[in-house]
Design an enzyme around this catalytic site. Structure first.
Site, PDB file in Angstrom:
ATOM      1  N   ASP A 203       0.857  -1.025  -0.129  1.00  0.00           N
ATOM      2  CA  ASP A 203       0.048  -0.099  -0.073  1.00  0.00           C
ATOM      3  C   ASP A 203       1.005   1.345  -0.004  1.00  0.00           C
ATOM      4  O   ASP A 203       1.968   1.234   0.526  1.00  0.00           O
ATOM      5  CB  ASP A 203      -1.041  -0.021   1.262  1.00  0.00           C
ATOM      6  CG  ASP A 203      -1.985   1.164   1.204  1.00  0.00           C
ATOM      7  OD1 ASP A 203      -2.666   1.206   0.526  1.00  0.00           O
ATOM      8  OD2 ASP A 203      -1.647   1.939   2.318  1.00  0.00           O
TER       9      ASP A 203
ATOM     10  N   GLU B   8       0.956  -0.803  -5.145  1.00  0.00           N
ATOM     11  CA  GLU B   8       0.094   0.449  -5.352  1.00  0.00           C
ATOM     12  C   GLU B   8       0.997   1.842  -5.570  1.00  0.00           C
ATOM     13  O   GLU B   8       1.012   2.331  -4.551  1.00  0.00           O
ATOM     14  CB  GLU B   8      -1.169   0.732  -4.239  1.00  0.00           C
ATOM     15  CG  GLU B   8      -2.374   1.502  -4.463  1.00  0.00           C
ATOM     16  CD  GLU B   8      -2.442   2.381  -3.411  1.00  0.00           C
ATOM     17  OE1 GLU B   8      -3.240   3.354  -3.498  1.00  0.00           O
ATOM     18  OE2 GLU B   8      -1.834   2.352  -2.209  1.00  0.00           O
TER      19      GLU B   8
END
Length: 721
Positions: A405, A458
C-alpha cells in the site's frame, strides 16, 4: 550482600540488570540463590526434579530472599513460597536460566540481515534447560529497563525484568510454566527514567480483540497444509503469463452473521471461497487483516503486523482459509502496509522512549494525510523488521502475494508536503533513497524464497521500473497497479454519451504505456468510498444505461491488457457506496439487472481464464493490436488480443446508446467469427441486439457487424468453418 540501593531498585522496579542480582550466583565455593517474590514470607529452593537444596532468608520485607543452595553447578531452581494467609505457591526462577539467543543472533540483528527474526523475537513456547515455558524477546536499545508483564504476573513490572543483550539492543527472558493464551505487554522505562505506556509486542503472533490491546502468547500452529500442488504451480509459473483476476475483499463487511457480527475465518471459508470460485476469480485479495485498533481504518493503520486480527478468530483459522482457497484453485493476496503506522500509545511510536521505528524529525517521520508515523527505512533494524514481516506471511501462512500500500508516499520525501515541510536527500532531490533500498531489499528477499509468492505495488506516479527486477535498476515488484487506466476510463464513462466522442483519448491513451510495467487494472475500494458512490452510480445515463455501460466496461477491461482487480459488491453492481460498518447489499441479487452484471463478471472471468489470448500476453506488446483506434465520432474501440499457439480474440466496445447495424471494420482475417461474448444479451439484461452468434468476414477481413448500444463484443475464429 546486596546494597540498599540495589534492594531499593528491585523493590521499585528500577533495577537495570536484574540477572546480575537475581537467580543463581557463585559465592564462597558454592552457590547463592536470590529471588524477589512480592508479599512472600518464606521461601525454600529445590531443583526442577524436586530435590530440596536449601531455605532462603528474607532480606527485605517486600519479598527479597537469598541463601546458599546445595548444588554443584549453576542450574535452574524451583522456589516454594509461603504467604501470610497460609497459601503456598511454586514458581520456577526465570533468573536461574541462561540466555536463549546467541552471539550470531546479535550479529545479524545488529547488521539488519537476520531473515528469521520471527523465530527469535516475540513470544515463543520452548523447552529450555529442562523447563517448558515462553521466551520473550523485544528490541528496545535505548531503554533503561524492560519487563514483560501480563495476566501471569499481575502486570507487575518488577517480577520479570528482562536481560539486555547490549550488542543488539534486544531484551529477553525465559519465563517457565507460562503457556499459550496469556495476555502480555512490555513495560519499558526509557533511558531518562520515564515509565512508558505499556507496549504491545511488535512481533506478537496473536492479539486481544479490540478495544483490548494486549498481545497474546500464540499456540504453535497445528494446521497440516495440503496445498503442495498449488504452491508448486506458482513456483514454476511466469505470473505475467498466467490469468490473474482478483476479488478484493474487506473481511469484516463482505458478509456478516445473522446477528450482524463478523464471520470467523472458517465461516468465511465456507461462504467466500465457493462464491469467488463460482465467479471465476483466480485470487482473493484481503484489505489488511493484521491487527489494528480502529475499524474505520480498514486495517491500514496496523499495530500488529505479525498477528492476524482477532476479529475473525484464531490465527490457525486464517491458515485454514488460505489452504482452502488453494485447494479450490485460488490464491490469497494480502494488502500490506509498510509505509506508516498509527501513533496509538500501545504501538510502535516512541517505543523505547525514543523515535525507534519512526524518524525523529516529523518532516520525515510524520504523515500529514493520515496523522501517522513513517517508518525509518534507513535504520537497518527497522528495514529488517518489515522485510521479515513480508517473509513471515509468505512462509507461515502460504500467502501468494503482498499488495504493498501507498508506495508513492514512500518514494517521495515531499509526498503531500508543502515547501519547507520536507528534507531533501543528500543530492538535494525529493527521492527517498532509503525507502527505495528497503523496497528493493524486501522484494529480493521475498522472491529469493522461491515459493512463487509475488508483490504488487499500489504506486500512482511515473516512477520508472516499479515492476522491473532490481538487477535491472527496478524496484523489484512483480506487478504495479495501473492507476491511470482506472482514472481515465472512469472519467470517460462518467461523461454523458453525447460528449464521449470529444474524450476518446481517455480510452486510447493508456495503450501508449500499457507495457512499460507489469500492470494490474484496479477497480478497488478507493473508488467506492468517501462520497464517490459505487461504480454503477458513476456511469452516465438513466438506470438501463448505467447497467449496460457497467457491463460493457467490465468486458472491455477484461479484454484490455493487464491483470484484473474488482472490489467486492461491484460484481453485482451494488448501488450504495461501500462502508465497513455493514455487509454488502446481497438482497440486490433478487433483481434481474444486478444478476445480469454478476453473470457478465462470471462469464468474462471464465473467458479470461480459458483463452490464453486474453491473459498470456497481458504484459507484453506482442499480445495487442489496434483494429479501430480513431472512431471517436462513434465512440467505438476495437482491438485484437493474441497469444502464441492460440486463436486471437477481437474485442469491440461501444459507448453510446445507439444501435449500429452493418458497422464496417476489418478483422484480423476472413472467415467466420463466433460471438463468444455480447454484454447486450438479453440474459444479462440487455436489449438482445447482436449478430446471431456469428460474424462473416470477407477474405480481406472486412466485416459488417451489428454493434449493440453500450456494449462490448468478443469474437474468435470459428474452428468449424
Amino acid at each position: 550482600m546486596l546494597t540498599s540501593d540495589r534492594i531499593g531498585a528491585l523493590v521499585t522496579g528500577r533495577e537495570d540488570d536484574p540477572f546480575a542480582v537475581l537467580g543463581v550466583h557463585a559465592a564462597d565455593k558454592g552457590f547463592l540463590a536470590r529471588c524477589f517474590l512480592p508479599d512472600a514470607v518464606g521461601v525454600s529452593a529445590s531443583t526442577l526434579e524436586g530435590k530440596a537444596v536449601g531455605a532462603l532468608s528474607c532480606i527485605h520485607d517486600a519479598g527479597i530472599f537469598e541463601g546458599k543452595v546445595a548444588i554443584r553447578k549453576r542450574q535452574p531452581l524451583r522456589y516454594n513460597a509461603t504467604y501470610a494467609n497460609g497459601t503456598t505457591y511454586t514458581v520456577i526462577d526465570p533468573y536461574s536460566f541462561g540466555p536463549v539467543l546467541g552471539p550470531m543472533d546479535d550479529y545479524y540483528i545488529a547488521e539488519g540481515s537476520h531473515l528469521r527474526l520471527f523465530d527469535k523475537l516475540g513470544a515463543h513456547l520452548i523447552d529450555h534447560e529442562g523447563a517448558v515455558g515462553t521466551h520473550f524477546a523485544v528490541w528496545a536499545p535505548n531503554a533503561r529497563r524492560v519487563s514483560v508483564v501480563g495476566d501471569f504476573n499481575q502486570w507487575d513490572g518488577r517480577r520479570h525484568a528482562m536481560r539486555l543483550r547490549a550488542d543488539s539492543g534486544i531484551w529477553e527472558i525465559f519465563v517457565p510454566n507460562v503457556g499459550p493464551g496469556h495476555a502480555y505487554k512490555y513495560e519499558i522505562i526509557s533511558g531518562i527514567g520515564v515509565v512508558l505506556p505499556l507496549k504491545a509486542d511488535p512481533f506478537a503472533f496473536r492479539s486481544e480483540l479490540r478495544p483490548a490491546t494486549a498481545s497474546v502468547i500464540a499456540e504453535p500452529s497445528t494446521h497440516a497444509w495440503a496445498d503442495t500442488a498449488h504452491r508448486a504451480h506458482w513456483k514454476k509459473a511466469d505470473a505475467r503469463r498466467q490469468p490473474i483476476s482478483i476479488y478484493e475483499v474487506h473481511a469484516g463487511s463482505w458478509q456478516r452473521d445473522e446477528f450482524g457480527n463478523f464471520l470467523s475465518w472458517d465461516a468465511l471459508a465456507d461462504r467466500l471461497i465457493p462464491y469467488a470460485a463460482d465467479m471465476g476469480f483466480t485470487h482473493i485479495e484481503f484489505m489488511p487483516i493484521s491487527e489494528h485498533p480502529y475499524d474505520p481504518s480498514w486495517g491500514y493503520q496496523t499495530t500488529g503486523l505479525y498477528a492476524p486480527s482477532a476479529r475473525f478468530g484464531d490465527p490457525d483459522g486464517f491458515a485454514r482459509f488460505v489452504d482452502g482457497a488453494h485447494l479450490a484453485g485460488m490464491g490469497v493476496i494480502l494488502d500490506w502496509v509498510p509505509a506508516h503506522f498509527p501513533t496509538d500509545e500501545h504501538g510502535l511510536a516512541n517505543f523505547d522512549g525514543t523515535a525507534l521505528y519512526e524518524h525523529s524529525d516529523p518532516r520525515k517521520g510524520f504523515h500529514p494525510d493520515w496523522n501517522t508515523a513513517i517508518y525509518n527505512f534507513g535504520r537497518r533494524e527497522v528495514s529488517a523488521f518489515l522485510t521479515n514481516n513480508a517473509l513471515f506471511w509468505a512462509e507461515r501462512y502460504h500467502v501468494d502475494a503482498l499488495r504493498v500500500d501507498a508506495v508513492a508516499s514512500m518514494l517521495y520525501l515531499d509526498y503531500s508536503r508543502k515547501d519547507g515541510e520536507w528534507i531533501p536527500n543528500a543530492d538535494g532531490g525529493r527521492e527517498n533513497w532509503e525507502a527505495v533500498d528497503f523496497l528493493q531489499g524486501m522484494n529480493r528477499a521475498l522472491y529469493g524464497m522461491d515459493t512463487g509468492a509475488m508483490t504488487m505495488a499500489e504506486e500512482s506516479t511515473s516512477w520508472p521500473k516499479v515492476s522491473h527486477p532490481v538487477h535491472e535498476g527496478g524496484l523489484g515488484f512483480g506487478f504495479k497497479w495501473n492507476m491511470g487506466f482506472m482514472h481515465d476510463t472512469l472519467r470517460y464513462l462518467q461523461r454523458d454519451a453525447v460528449h464521449r466522442c470529444h474524450h476518446h483519448n481517455d480510452i486510447t491513451f493508456g495503450l501508449l504505456y500499457a507495457f512499460a510495467e507489469n500492470y494490474i487494472l484496479p477497480l478497488s475500494h478507493d473508488e467506492v468510498v468517501h462520497g464517490k458512490g459505487s461504480l454503477l452510480t458513476k456511469m452516465a445515463g438513466d438506470d438501463w444505461q448505467k447497467f449496460a455501460t457497467l457491463r460493457a466496461y467490465y468486458a472491455m477491461m477484461w479484454g484490455y491488457p493487464g491483470k484484473k482487480l474488482l472490489f467486492m459488491g461491484q460484481e453485482f453492481a451494488q448501488r450504495a457506496e461501500w462502508t465497513e460498518e455493514r455487509a454488502l447489499d446481497w438482497h440486490l441479487l433478487h433483481q434481474a439487472p444486478h444478476r445480469g452484471v454478476q453473470s457478465v463478471v462470471r462469464d468474462i472471468n471464465r473467458l479470461y481464464r480459458k483463452k490464453p489470448a486474453l491473459h498470456a500476453r497481458d504484459c507484453e506488446g506482442e499480445g495487442f493490436e489496434w483494429l479501430l483506434v480513431n472512431a471517436a465520432e462513434d465512440s467505438v474501440f476495437a482491438w485484437t488480443r493474441r497469444a502464441p499457439g492460440d486463436r486471437p480474440v477481437v474485442v469491440i466496445s461501444h459507448f453510446t446508446p445507439l444501435l449500429r447495424h452493418g458497422y464496417g471494420m476489418r478483422l484480423p482475417h476472413g472467415g467466420r467469427w463466433r460471438e463468444i461474448l455480447n454484454t447486450d444479451a438479453s440474459d444479462y439484461g440487455g436489449s438482445g441486439a447482436g449478430n446471431g452468434g456469428v460474424v462473416e468476414a470477407a477474405d480481406d477481413g472486412w466485416a459488417h457487424i451489428t454493434i449493440p448500444p453500450l456494449a462490448t463484443l468478443m469474437l474468435e475464429p470459428d474452428d468449424e468453418q
